[in-house]
Design an enzyme around this catalytic site. Sequence first.
Site, PDB file in Angstrom:
ATOM      1  CG  ASP A 103      -1.938  -0.868   1.028  1.00  0.00           C
ATOM      2  OD1 ASP A 103      -2.464  -1.218  -0.169  1.00  0.00           O
ATOM      3  OD2 ASP A 103      -2.437  -1.370   1.925  1.00  0.00           O
ATOM      4  CG  HIS A 259      -2.082  -6.266   0.140  1.00  0.00           C
ATOM      5  ND1 HIS A 259      -1.201  -5.221   0.477  1.00  0.00           N
ATOM      6  CD2 HIS A 259      -3.164  -5.839  -0.160  1.00  0.00           C
ATOM      7  CE1 HIS A 259      -1.696  -4.226   0.301  1.00  0.00           C
ATOM      8  NE2 HIS A 259      -2.994  -4.613  -0.037  1.00  0.00           N
TER       9      HIS A 259
HETATM   10  C1  SIN Z   1      -6.242  -3.552  -0.535  1.00  0.00           C
HETATM   11  O1  SIN Z   1      -5.329  -3.659  -1.167  1.00  0.00           O
HETATM   12  O2  SIN Z   1      -6.033  -2.654   0.582  1.00  0.00           O
HETATM   13  C2  SIN Z   1      -7.658  -4.200  -0.310  1.00  0.00           C
HETATM   14  C3  SIN Z   1      -7.439  -5.701   0.084  1.00  0.00           C
HETATM   15  C4  SIN Z   1      -8.940  -6.246   0.068  1.00  0.00           C
HETATM   16  O3  SIN Z   1      -9.961  -5.767  -0.128  1.00  0.00           O
HETATM   17  O4  SIN Z   1      -8.910  -7.397   0.114  1.00  0.00           O
END
Ligand code: SIN
Length: 284
Positions: A103, A259
């Site tokens: 992020d 992520h």
């Molecule tokens: C994000 O990338 O912050 C979203 C992750 C999610 O909605 O699972």
Amino acid sequence: MGSSTIEVEPLASSLGAFIHGVDLSKALSEEQFQDVHDALVDNSVVFFRDQDLTPERQLEFARGFGTPEVHPIVAGSNDHPELIEVLKPAGEGASFGTGWHTDNTFFEKPSMITMLYGIETPPVGGDTMWASMEKAYDHLSDGMKELLDGLVAVHSAKVAFDPRTTAEKYEGKHSLKYTYSDAVTQEVEHPLIRTHDVSGRKSIFVNPMFTIRIKGMTEKESAPILQYLYEFSTQPEFACRFRWEDKSVAMWDNRCTQHYAMNDYVQYRRLMRRVTIGGDKRPV
Ligand code: SIN
């Protein structure tokens, strides 16, 4: 990790753990907060089930870790600009956060921690995956570590939020509201190998969403090295996958993870509440 006030149950061998025995709806004792903090640093992403979190309480808990950020491009809620309601209505194809990323690495000071709360989660699909950039670093050869140590990567939101290719975001066609600003085009520099300020562990700190090149190289020259690192660092052995339920919380450490939000639930609605906590500019 042994702890007196919480139970920590690992989810996968590289990263990720459930934390049991904590009620986030109430103020935590200093000791319990420290145990949660330490479990997050040790496991890089932690999960809680069955939490009743009002927006105010989510913000209050987040403040224990640092300063909640207001996103410069994605609009926050009217009452609490630091909280983004990540809504994907049933039938909408676009899903926020799909694609491996860390992020806000396009910030001068990249976000330290993200806390995501599941308000309405799909019966199936919409899982989130994380990968450990520390494990990935540890598994590089000594020669590769030597090559990468000391390199600097340039990050920007100009591809991910490019108004020419993502016009519909700015045209109000998505459930999330986007505002174009200089934050989209600015370029910032971060060490390609970054040392965690608490654990002292090293991580690969690049991601395909926001890293655009290696400093001193063209984008074309950087691409093969970056591509190799993206594929290497997100291999399944370094990853975990979380199945959401209503009232689940995930908190992850952006200093050492990437992520990926799965976009596989077009027929279902998903509503999450997200806050990011500001981080540091690490020495370059
Ligand atoms: C994000 O990338 O912050 C979203 C992750 C999610 O909605 O699972």
